[in-house]
Scaffold this motif. Structure first.
Motif, PDB file in Angstrom:
ATOM      1  N   MET A   1     -46.025 -64.401   7.984  1.00  0.00           N
ATOM      2  CA  MET A   1     -45.772 -64.706   6.588  1.00  0.00           C
ATOM      3  C   MET A   1     -46.768 -63.966   5.707  1.00  0.00           C
ATOM      4  SD  MET A   1     -47.632 -67.776   4.922  1.00  0.00           S
ATOM      5  CE  MET A   1     -46.923 -66.939   3.595  1.00  0.00           C
ATOM      6  N   VAL A   2     -46.349 -63.704   4.481  1.00  0.00           N
ATOM      7  CA  VAL A   2     -47.185 -62.906   3.592  1.00  0.00           C
ATOM      8  C   VAL A   2     -47.328 -63.607   2.247  1.00  0.00           C
ATOM      9  CG1 VAL A   2     -45.173 -61.485   2.937  1.00  0.00           C
ATOM     10  CG2 VAL A   2     -47.467 -60.610   2.524  1.00  0.00           C
ATOM     11  N   LEU A   3     -48.551 -63.586   1.729  1.00  0.00           N
ATOM     12  CA  LEU A   3     -48.801 -64.086   0.373  1.00  0.00           C
ATOM     13  C   LEU A   3     -48.468 -62.949  -0.590  1.00  0.00           C
ATOM     14  CD1 LEU A   3     -52.097 -66.035   0.992  1.00  0.00           C
ATOM     15  CD2 LEU A   3     -50.085 -66.996  -0.142  1.00  0.00           C
ATOM     16  N   LEU A   4     -47.512 -63.202  -1.464  1.00  0.00           N
ATOM     17  CA  LEU A   4     -47.003 -62.140  -2.343  1.00  0.00           C
ATOM     18  C   LEU A   4     -47.084 -62.605  -3.789  1.00  0.00           C
ATOM     19  CD1 LEU A   4     -45.481 -59.472  -2.860  1.00  0.00           C
ATOM     20  CD2 LEU A   4     -43.361 -60.630  -2.191  1.00  0.00           C
ATOM     21  N   SER A   5     -48.064 -62.047  -4.505  1.00  0.00           N
ATOM     22  CA  SER A   5     -48.226 -62.435  -5.910  1.00  0.00           C
ATOM     23  C   SER A   5     -47.237 -61.694  -6.787  1.00  0.00           C
ATOM     24  CB  SER A   5     -49.648 -62.122  -6.380  1.00  0.00           C
ATOM     25  OG  SER A   5     -49.848 -60.713  -6.428  1.00  0.00           O
ATOM     26  N   GLY A   6     -46.830 -60.509  -6.310  1.00  0.00           N
ATOM     27  CA  GLY A   6     -45.966 -59.655  -7.124  1.00  0.00           C
ATOM     28  C   GLY A   6     -46.709 -58.442  -7.659  1.00  0.00           C
ATOM     29  N   GLY A   7     -48.014 -58.355  -7.386  1.00  0.00           N
ATOM     30  CA  GLY A   7     -48.809 -57.191  -7.794  1.00  0.00           C
ATOM     31  C   GLY A   7     -48.675 -56.048  -6.797  1.00  0.00           C
ATOM     32  N   MET A   8     -49.328 -54.914  -7.095  1.00  0.00           N
ATOM     33  CA  MET A   8     -49.124 -53.719  -6.259  1.00  0.00           C
ATOM     34  C   MET A   8     -49.701 -53.872  -4.851  1.00  0.00           C
ATOM     35  SD  MET A   8     -51.798 -50.804  -7.620  1.00  0.00           S
ATOM     36  CE  MET A   8     -52.117 -50.158  -5.962  1.00  0.00           C
ATOM     37  N   ASP A   9     -50.847 -54.524  -4.723  1.00  0.00           N
ATOM     38  CA  ASP A   9     -51.459 -54.652  -3.400  1.00  0.00           C
ATOM     39  C   ASP A   9     -50.633 -55.576  -2.505  1.00  0.00           C
ATOM     40  OD1 ASP A   9     -53.562 -53.099  -4.411  1.00  0.00           O
ATOM     41  OD2 ASP A   9     -54.643 -54.880  -5.097  1.00  0.00           O
ATOM     42  N   SER A  10     -50.253 -56.720  -3.041  1.00  0.00           N
ATOM     43  CA  SER A  10     -49.484 -57.658  -2.214  1.00  0.00           C
ATOM     44  C   SER A  10     -48.099 -57.093  -1.892  1.00  0.00           C
ATOM     45  CB  SER A  10     -49.381 -59.034  -2.874  1.00  0.00           C
ATOM     46  OG  SER A  10     -48.600 -59.013  -4.036  1.00  0.00           O
ATOM     47  N   CYS A  11     -47.573 -56.250  -2.788  1.00  0.00           N
ATOM     48  CA  CYS A  11     -46.276 -55.613  -2.517  1.00  0.00           C
ATOM     49  C   CYS A  11     -46.375 -54.672  -1.312  1.00  0.00           C
ATOM     50  CB  CYS A  11     -45.810 -54.860  -3.767  1.00  0.00           C
ATOM     51  SG  CYS A  11     -44.301 -53.919  -3.533  1.00  0.00           S
ATOM     52  N   VAL A  12     -47.444 -53.878  -1.270  1.00  0.00           N
ATOM     53  CA  VAL A  12     -47.641 -52.966  -0.128  1.00  0.00           C
ATOM     54  C   VAL A  12     -47.868 -53.777   1.146  1.00  0.00           C
ATOM     55  CG1 VAL A  12     -49.140 -51.164   0.831  1.00  0.00           C
ATOM     56  CG2 VAL A  12     -48.478 -51.088  -1.587  1.00  0.00           C
ATOM     57  N   CYS A  13     -48.628 -54.853   1.006  1.00  0.00           N
ATOM     58  CA  CYS A  13     -48.890 -55.744   2.136  1.00  0.00           C
ATOM     59  C   CYS A  13     -47.576 -56.349   2.660  1.00  0.00           C
ATOM     60  CB  CYS A  13     -49.823 -56.847   1.627  1.00  0.00           C
ATOM     61  SG  CYS A  13     -50.707 -57.678   2.898  1.00  0.00           S
ATOM     62  N   ALA A  14     -46.703 -56.746   1.746  1.00  0.00           N
ATOM     63  CA  ALA A  14     -45.403 -57.312   2.139  1.00  0.00           C
ATOM     64  C   ALA A  14     -44.530 -56.257   2.804  1.00  0.00           C
ATOM     65  CB  ALA A  14     -44.693 -57.901   0.917  1.00  0.00           C
ATOM     66  N   ALA A  15     -44.604 -55.026   2.310  1.00  0.00           N
ATOM     67  CA  ALA A  15     -43.828 -53.937   2.923  1.00  0.00           C
ATOM     68  C   ALA A  15     -44.304 -53.704   4.362  1.00  0.00           C
ATOM     69  CB  ALA A  15     -43.953 -52.661   2.094  1.00  0.00           C
ATOM     70  N   LEU A  16     -45.613 -53.782   4.580  1.00  0.00           N
ATOM     71  CA  LEU A  16     -46.169 -53.647   5.942  1.00  0.00           C
ATOM     72  C   LEU A  16     -45.685 -54.788   6.834  1.00  0.00           C
ATOM     73  CD1 LEU A  16     -49.937 -52.735   5.399  1.00  0.00           C
ATOM     74  CD2 LEU A  16     -48.277 -51.394   6.710  1.00  0.00           C
ATOM     75  N   ALA A  17     -45.761 -56.014   6.312  1.00  0.00           N
ATOM     76  CA  ALA A  17     -45.347 -57.187   7.100  1.00  0.00           C
ATOM     77  C   ALA A  17     -43.857 -57.115   7.426  1.00  0.00           C
ATOM     78  CB  ALA A  17     -45.666 -58.466   6.331  1.00  0.00           C
ATOM     79  N   ALA A  18     -43.051 -56.703   6.432  1.00  0.00           N
ATOM     80  CA  ALA A  18     -41.600 -56.650   6.627  1.00  0.00           C
ATOM     81  C   ALA A  18     -41.204 -55.548   7.614  1.00  0.00           C
ATOM     82  CB  ALA A  18     -40.902 -56.436   5.286  1.00  0.00           C
ATOM     83  N   ARG A  19     -42.071 -54.517   7.717  1.00  0.00           N
ATOM     84  CA  ARG A  19     -41.805 -53.447   8.690  1.00  0.00           C
ATOM     85  C   ARG A  19     -42.064 -53.936  10.116  1.00  0.00           C
ATOM     86  NH1 ARG A  19     -45.463 -48.079   8.844  1.00  0.00           N
ATOM     87  NH2 ARG A  19     -46.882 -49.672   9.619  1.00  0.00           N
ATOM     88  N   GLU A  20     -43.085 -54.791  10.268  1.00  0.00           N
ATOM     89  CA  GLU A  20     -43.486 -55.253  11.600  1.00  0.00           C
ATOM     90  C   GLU A  20     -42.708 -56.482  12.076  1.00  0.00           C
ATOM     91  OE1 GLU A  20     -45.984 -53.821  13.541  1.00  0.00           O
ATOM     92  OE2 GLU A  20     -46.008 -52.237  12.021  1.00  0.00           O
ATOM     93  N   PHE A  21     -42.352 -57.345  11.124  1.00  0.00           N
ATOM     94  CA  PHE A  21     -41.814 -58.663  11.491  1.00  0.00           C
ATOM     95  C   PHE A  21     -40.622 -59.039  10.618  1.00  0.00           C
ATOM     96  CE2 PHE A  21     -46.430 -58.813  12.237  1.00  0.00           C
ATOM     97  CZ  PHE A  21     -46.468 -59.206  13.566  1.00  0.00           C
ATOM     98  N   ASP A  22     -39.924 -60.107  11.043  1.00  0.00           N
ATOM     99  CA  ASP A  22     -38.956 -60.769  10.178  1.00  0.00           C
ATOM    100  C   ASP A  22     -39.801 -61.686   9.278  1.00  0.00           C
ATOM    101  OD1 ASP A  22     -36.805 -61.931   9.020  1.00  0.00           O
ATOM    102  OD2 ASP A  22     -36.217 -63.121  10.762  1.00  0.00           O
ATOM    103  N   ALA A  23     -40.222 -61.154   8.143  1.00  0.00           N
ATOM    104  CA  ALA A  23     -41.280 -61.794   7.366  1.00  0.00           C
ATOM    105  C   ALA A  23     -40.770 -62.913   6.463  1.00  0.00           C
ATOM    106  CB  ALA A  23     -42.003 -60.741   6.526  1.00  0.00           C
ATOM    107  N   ALA A  24     -41.676 -63.823   6.152  1.00  0.00           N
ATOM    108  CA  ALA A  24     -41.458 -64.864   5.151  1.00  0.00           C
ATOM    109  C   ALA A  24     -42.519 -64.664   4.067  1.00  0.00           C
ATOM    110  CB  ALA A  24     -41.601 -66.240   5.793  1.00  0.00           C
ATOM    111  N   ALA A  25     -42.209 -65.035   2.821  1.00  0.00           N
ATOM    112  CA  ALA A  25     -43.161 -64.772   1.734  1.00  0.00           C
ATOM    113  C   ALA A  25     -43.359 -66.001   0.861  1.00  0.00           C
ATOM    114  CB  ALA A  25     -42.681 -63.597   0.877  1.00  0.00           C
ATOM    115  N   ALA A  26     -44.605 -66.151   0.388  1.00  0.00           N
ATOM    116  CA  ALA A  26     -44.937 -67.284  -0.482  1.00  0.00           C
ATOM    117  C   ALA A  26     -45.542 -66.791  -1.792  1.00  0.00           C
ATOM    118  CB  ALA A  26     -45.940 -68.207   0.220  1.00  0.00           C
ATOM    119  N   HIS A  27     -45.159 -67.463  -2.876  1.00  0.00           N
ATOM    120  CA  HIS A  27     -45.757 -67.208  -4.187  1.00  0.00           C
ATOM    121  C   HIS A  27     -46.349 -68.508  -4.713  1.00  0.00           C
ATOM    122  CE1 HIS A  27     -46.044 -66.778  -8.560  1.00  0.00           C
ATOM    123  NE2 HIS A  27     -46.379 -65.541  -8.261  1.00  0.00           N
ATOM    124  N   ILE A  28     -47.526 -68.408  -5.293  1.00  0.00           N
ATOM    125  CA  ILE A  28     -48.173 -69.608  -5.822  1.00  0.00           C
ATOM    126  C   ILE A  28     -48.443 -69.441  -7.310  1.00  0.00           C
ATOM    127  CG2 ILE A  28     -50.178 -71.136  -5.640  1.00  0.00           C
ATOM    128  CD1 ILE A  28     -50.300 -70.041  -2.634  1.00  0.00           C
TER     129      ILE A  28
END
Ligand SMILES: [Zn+2]
Length: 223
Positions: free
Chosen positions: A1-28
């Protein structure tokens, strides 16, 4: 799972996670000035990356506690800040611990073994909860305090320069056009808060165009 704020860093992080796994994402949402715009970015990025499992939650404590320009309307977001000196007023006291706690709780329920967070130490605002030592210590807490002790927080961007994150994002096809980084505005990015300044500088150093709209004066000088 990935913490995704919607900013540029978390977006790249989510792209990495989604490439490796069937990812889930959380926004707070925590009462930050731009929370509605962030949520919009979060949903659009999830759509683009094919992340279907999503958690949108609200933390009432950080806004009630205040003490940050992001959560207290009486503290102005600084313009043209000096980056790399004292911890700026945009620091939200111990915020990432709240985020990581939510993430680890959800990871336990999902059965996820990795929690991705796009923390960056280099070229950052100098927030103490973006340092590698903090994540090493937090991982000890997670190992000790979870059912199986197998969940690991990973920070793939922590040692990268911000311009390197832009380049990595472009290689991965991360949807920068859908991201939102500005601390103060929700219509067009202001271009002068520390988040905008770091972002604009990163794209400039990477020799790439930042695809999001900025206020007019900034558009004129943007790469
Ligand atoms: Zn801004």
């Amino acid at each position: 799972m990935v913490l995704l704020s919607g900013g540029m860093d978390s977006c790249v992080c989510a792209a990495l996670a989604a490439r490796e796994f069937d990812a889930a994402a959380a926004h707070i949402s925590y009462g930050q000035r731009t929370e509605a715009r962030e949520r919009k970015a979060f949903l659009a990025i999830c759509d683009r990356l094919g992340i279907h499992d999503r958690l949108l939650v609200r933390n009432e404590a950080l806004r009630a506690i205040g003490g940050s320009a992001l959560t207290d309307p009486d503290i102005a977001v600084p313009v043209s800040p000096v980056i790399g000196h004292a911890i700026p007023v945009t620091y939200v006291p111990f915020r990432n611990a709240h985020f990581l706690s939510v993430a680890v709780s959800w990871a336990e329920v999902l059965g996820a073994e990795k929690v991705y967070i796009g923390a960056v130490e280099q070229d950052s605002s100098g927030y103490p909860d973006c340092r590698p030592a903090y994540y090493r210590a937090f991982n000890d807490v997670v190992r000790t305090g979870t059912r199986d002790g197998r969940i690991e927080i990973v920070t793939p961007l922590i040692g990268l320069r911000k311009s390197e994150i832009v380049k990595l994002g472009l290689e991965l096809g991360a949807p920068f056009d859908l991201t939102w980084s500005c601390y103060s505005r929700e219509d067009r990015a202001c271009g002068v808060c520390d988040s905008c300044v770091l972002r604009l500088r990163a794209f400039q150093e990477a020799g790439a165009a930042d695809p999001i709209p900025y206020c007019e004066a900034v558009e004129k000088v943007k790469v």
